[in-house]
Design an enzyme around this catalytic site. Structure first.
Site, PDB file in Angstrom:
ATOM      1  N   ASP A   7      44.348 118.687 -46.356  1.00 28.71           N
ATOM      2  CA  ASP A   7      44.671 120.110 -46.186  1.00 28.71           C
ATOM      3  C   ASP A   7      45.654 120.498 -47.298  1.00 28.71           C
ATOM      4  O   ASP A   7      45.884 119.732 -48.236  1.00 28.71           O
ATOM      5  CB  ASP A   7      45.179 120.412 -44.766  1.00 28.71           C
ATOM      6  N   CYS A  64      46.854 114.809 -44.468  1.00 27.18           N
ATOM      7  CA  CYS A  64      47.457 116.089 -44.077  1.00 27.18           C
ATOM      8  C   CYS A  64      48.967 115.859 -44.057  1.00 27.18           C
ATOM      9  O   CYS A  64      49.437 114.888 -44.640  1.00 27.18           O
ATOM     10  CB  CYS A  64      46.892 116.608 -42.750  1.00 27.18           C
ATOM     11  N   THR A  66      51.096 114.956 -41.684  1.00 26.16           N
ATOM     12  CA  THR A  66      51.462 113.716 -40.996  1.00 26.16           C
ATOM     13  C   THR A  66      50.362 112.667 -41.051  1.00 26.16           C
ATOM     14  O   THR A  66      50.607 111.508 -40.709  1.00 26.16           O
ATOM     15  CB  THR A  66      51.723 114.000 -39.510  1.00 26.16           C
ATOM     16  N   HIS A  97      40.645  93.740 -38.442  1.00 20.52           N
ATOM     17  CA  HIS A  97      40.382  93.605 -36.999  1.00 20.52           C
ATOM     18  C   HIS A  97      39.580  94.762 -36.421  1.00 20.52           C
ATOM     19  O   HIS A  97      38.791  94.562 -35.503  1.00 20.52           O
ATOM     20  CB  HIS A  97      41.709  93.500 -36.228  1.00 20.52           C
ATOM     21  N   HIS A 132      36.406  90.222 -33.083  1.00 19.67           N
ATOM     22  CA  HIS A 132      36.761  91.616 -33.366  1.00 19.67           C
ATOM     23  C   HIS A 132      35.529  92.520 -33.266  1.00 19.67           C
ATOM     24  O   HIS A 132      35.631  93.676 -32.860  1.00 19.67           O
ATOM     25  CB  HIS A 132      37.407  91.724 -34.747  1.00 19.67           C
TER      26      HIS A 132
HETATM   27  C1  RB5 Z   1      50.339 121.735 -41.529  1.00 18.00           C
HETATM   28  O1  RB5 Z   1      51.514 122.445 -41.412  1.00 18.00           O
HETATM   29  C2  RB5 Z   1      50.400 120.485 -40.668  1.00 18.00           C
HETATM   30  O2  RB5 Z   1      50.407 120.823 -39.321  1.00 18.00           O
HETATM   31  C3  RB5 Z   1      49.240 119.572 -40.975  1.00 18.00           C
HETATM   32  O3  RB5 Z   1      49.244 119.238 -42.331  1.00 18.00           O
HETATM   33  C4  RB5 Z   1      49.232 118.246 -40.257  1.00 18.00           C
HETATM   34  O4  RB5 Z   1      50.433 117.577 -40.401  1.00 18.00           O
HETATM   35  C5  RB5 Z   1      48.761 118.245 -38.880  1.00 18.00           C
HETATM   36  O5  RB5 Z   1      48.661 117.199 -38.218  1.00 18.00           O
END
Ligand code: RB5
Length: 149
Positions: A7, A64, A66, A97, A132
């Site tokens: 993203d 993204c 996180t 695994h 596995h």
């Molecule tokens: C975008 O602000 C953020 O929510 C997205 O990049 C991501 O971390 C969502 O899991």
């Protein structure tokens, strides 16, 4: 062929991953996003996951903020096994695994050098099969709506 997607938070890190793949001689297809505008990560996670599930790509690396949201979205596609990693050990073991076929990382969590190390270990690790595989077969049965016991 490796599916890449991110993203708007992951554009710079996706470019670093492209540089790594180039240096390893691995090919990739970029499923977006391509520009720095606010967007919705499920769109890009879904595109890349469909490409892996269909066999167009053999694995994927998605980014993204996180790594979590795009991983949750990708994991909804049948046949996809996502690992969201911010350490090298988990990335390696997720291949050995769990035979993970999509790696996700958080551009707001890991620096680019660590992210490239994680990706390198994941890309070069090999699934160990055996017991596995039995466990992955159980996961597939869950995916197919079957009971395990
Ligand atoms: C975008 O602000 C953020 O929510 C997205 O990049 C991501 O971390 C969502 O899991």
């Amino acid at each position: 062929m490796i599916a890449l997607a991110c993203d708007h938070t992951g554009l710079a890190l996706k470019q670093e991953i492209k540089n790594l793949l180039d240096s390893m001689g691995l090919t990739y297809k970029d499923f977006g996003n391509y520009e720095n505008v606010a967007d919705d990560y499920p769109i890009f996670g879904y595109r890349a996951a469909k490409a892996v599930a269909s066999g167009e790509c053999d694995r994927g690396i998605l980014i993204c903020g996180t790594g979590i949201g795009i991983g949750i979205a990708a994991g909804k596609v049948k046949g996809i096994r996502v690992c969201t990693c911010s350490d090298v050990y988990s990335a390696k073991l997720s291949k050995q695994h769990n035979n993970s076929n999509i790696l996700t990382m958080g551009a707001r969590v890991v620096g680019s050098e660590l992210a490239k190390m994680i990706a390198y270990e994941w890309l070069t690790a090999e699934f160990q099969g055996g017991r596995h595989q039995n466990r992955i077969d159980m996961i597939t049965r869950i995916e197919n709506g079957e009971e395990l016991e």
